[in-house]
Design a protein around this motif. Sequence first.
Motif: not given
Length: 223
Positions: A71-73, A76-86, A88-100
Motif C-alpha cells: 500500500f506504500l507504492a 526497492g530503492d527507497t531510503k529508510e527514512r522514506q519508508l518510515e515516513q510513508a 506514518v503517512d499511511r498509518i491506518i494501513d500500517t496498523l491494519r498490516e501490523l495486526g489487531e
Amino acid sequence: MLLDRLDDQETHEWYAAQAMHHGWSRNVLEHQIRTDAHTRLQAAPSSFATLPAGESDLAQQITKDPNVLDFLALDGDTKERQLEQALVDRIIDTLRELGEGFAFVGRQVHFDVDGDDFYVDLLFCHVEQLRYVVIELKIGMFKPEYLGQLGFYVALVDDKLRRSQHADTVGLLLVADKNDAVVRYSLGTQQTPIGVASYDLFSPAAQAALPSEADLVHAVREH
C-alpha cells in the motif's frame, strides 16, 4: 468474499474463523486474503523465549513474516527514512498490516541518555497485551549487529516508559531480506525479546507476476 476468493476448504475456514474472532470488515478481510495472511501470522523468528513463562506465545502472536507493505507504492530503492515516513503517512494501513491491537505512539521518539541523543524509529503500544513494541527499519539484508542496536532501544523504552502494569517491551526488526540461518544463530545469543521479519513492497500476486531473476538475465543476454 470467502466464496469468491478461496477454493481450499481449510483455508476458507481459517479466514472465516479469523474474521468472526477479530470482527474484520470486508476491506480488511480482502487485504488479509490478498496478502496470504494465513501463511504469515506468528511466523517471524524471535528470541521471545527469553520472556517470562506464558508471555512468549503472546508476543509471538503479534509477528508476521513477511510484512506486506504494498500500500506504500514504493520501490526497492527507497531510503529508510522514506519508508518510515510513508508508514506514518499511511498509518491506518500500517496498523491494519501490523495486526489487531497495535496503537501508534510516535516516530523518531527521542531519548536523552546522559547527554547523548537517541531516536527510536517507530514506537507502538499493543493495547491488548499492554506492552510497548519498538520497530526498527532496515532497507538491506539482515546483519547480526542490527540486533544490538534494537536491543538497546528496547532497554531504553523498558526503562523510561514502561510502567508496573505493562508487560515486557519487545522489539521487531523489519528488513528487506534475510538469511534465516544467520537470523537463527544471531537470535540464539540474544537475551532481549526481539523478532525479525522481512517486508515486501509488492503483494504476493504482484510478485508472482514479476519475471524471475533468471528470466531477466536470459532476456538481457538475448538482446
